[in-house]
Design an enzyme around this catalytic site. Structure first.
Site, short mmCIF file in Angstrom:
data_model
loop_
_atom_site.label_atom_id
_atom_site.label_comp_id
_atom_site.label_asym_id
_atom_site.label_seq_id
_atom_site.Cartn_x
_atom_site.Cartn_y
_atom_site.Cartn_z
N ASP A 268 0.84 -1.20 0.00
CA ASP A 268 0.00 0.00 0.00
C ASP A 268 0.87 1.25 0.00
O ASP A 268 2.09 1.19 0.17
CB ASP A 268 -0.96 -0.02 1.19
N VAL A 269 0.24 2.39 -0.19
CA VAL A 269 0.99 3.64 -0.38
C VAL A 269 1.87 3.96 0.82
O VAL A 269 3.01 4.44 0.66
CB VAL A 269 0.01 4.80 -0.64
#
Length: 403
Positions: A268-269
């Site tokens: 994820d980011v």
């Protein structure tokens, strides 16, 4: 002393050589009661004479007593000769005989555990000249059962129109051709799952599957394998319609920028760390498939203090909205005032699995970094950089999923 006295002195040369004076004093020169003759005497002068019957009497040495010999204790005779009393011989003891459980049959309760035999060491190592992949450890076999191996005659593996096996290995960077021949003779090389020891075997490089010491040799030079150390804030996609930083932005200066690559899994980011990039579709599918149970290692930072029992709860499994999830291992790495660093290993590839598990036990993740996927680790690779995997790393990665 006057000049006349020096001339008449017995130490004076003229006095010593004067035969008249010597004759006047007794003919043979000075002598004493000890038997020393003078310097100016006869032919025996200067030698030490021991008159018979004078001086210390000769004493014969006392004969040594015969040492008694005991046939039940052969060492007693030697001890007797050295003036020691006869000592009983100590019974022979095997090493470890004083340990509890010695002598019991293996497998019975209380028996000693057998010592593990050391692995056979070879003089040469496959891909020994490469910088990366030297400390990957033993080959990790996939968790799924591939069934029994079928014996195939080596004549069926021989391809008349192919290339000699040792030449294929040398071109793949395993070692020199001479060392590759030694590896074949030592039985360290497999072709299509069968051990071969024939130097004259020829194989087709485009279709043959070759392993050396369990490490798969990748003969297809068109396949690419890379490691990307993803920074925080980068999206795990090749292109992002919203214009956010993505993986392709870091491939612009790479020689494989025009290659169509897959990212194995996602981060994820907000998560940092290791992301594999490849154009090998079969490898990417196996690495992400749950049946191969490829382990992934994460460093998790949470707020401290971290109470005891939470790690055991994570290992036993916590209930999430999509089922029960558990970590394979849990280890406390470091602790500072207000923060705790934890290492967890799990093989699940579900979305945001680590963050959701720590949320379930009441410790939200502050920072998350993936440091290892299977046998491949980040090491000291700089964040935001991309590097190509070495041949040995590729071989370990392929072998870990049964390729």
């Amino acid at each position: 002393m006057t000049q006349a006295g020096r001339q008449s002195s017995p130490r004076n040369g003229s006095g010593r050589n004067s035969s008249g004076r010597n004759e006047a004093r007794g003919g043979t020169g000075r002598s004493n009661a000890g038997g020393f003759s003078g310097r100016g005497g006869s032919a025996g002068a200067g030698k030490r004479n021991f008159p018979q019957g004078e001086g210390r009497p000769f004493k014969a040495s006392k004969p040594r007593e015969a040492a008694p010999f005991d046939p039940d204790n052969p060492t007693s005779a030697g001890d007797y000769d050295r003036g020691q009393a006869a000592r009983p011989a100590k019974p022979f003891r095997k090493p470890g005989s004083n340990k509890p459980g010695f002598g019991k049959a293996p497998g019975t309760p209380g028996a000693l555990k057998p010592k593990a035999k050391p692995a056979k060491q070879y003089g040469s190592k496959a891909f020994g000249s490469e910088r990366f992949g030297q400390n990957l450890g033993p080959i990790r076999k996939p968790g799924r059962n591939r069934g029994p191996r079928q014996e195939v005659p080596q004549s069926d593996l021989h391809d008349v129109d192919g290339v000699r096996l040792q030449k294929v290995m040398a071109q793949a960077g395993v070692a020199s051709r001479r060392v590759c021949e030694e590896m074949i003779l030592e039985g360290r090389v497999e072709v299509d799952g069968q051990v071969t020891t024939e130097l004259g075997m020829r194989v087709d490089p485009t279709s043959a599957v070759i392993h050396v010491d369990g490490i798969r040799i990748q003969l297809d030079e068109t396949l690419v394998y890379m490691v990307f150390n993803k920074p925080k804030g980068v999206v795990s996609t090749m292109e992002d319609p919203e214009g956010r930083p993505c993986i392709s932005d870091f491939l612009k200066n790479n020689k494989n920028k025009g290659e169509r690559l897959f990212h194995v899994g996602r981060l994820d980011v907000a998560t940092e760390g290791l992301l594999l990039l490849t154009n090998d579709g079969e490898l990417a599918n196996r690495l992400t498939h749950p049946s191969y149970e490829v382990p992934k290692t994460y460093l998790v930072q949470v707020r401290g203090p971290f109470p005891q029992g939470v790690g055991a709860k994570l290992k036993n499994g916590v209930e999430l909205e999509d089922g029960v999830a558990a970590v394979d291992s849990f280890r406390l790495v470091d602790s500072t005032p207000g923060h705790v660093l934890i290492e967890v290993v799990l093989h699940s590839g579900k979305n945001r699995i680590v963050r959701r598990m720590f949320d379930a036990v009441g410790f939200p993740v502050e920072r998350l970094v993936r440091v290892k996927v299977g046998p491949i680790g980040l090491g000291d690779q700089r964040q935001g950089s991309i590097r190509n995997l070495g041949r040995q790393e590729v071989g370990h990665l392929l072998a870990s999923v049964g390729l």
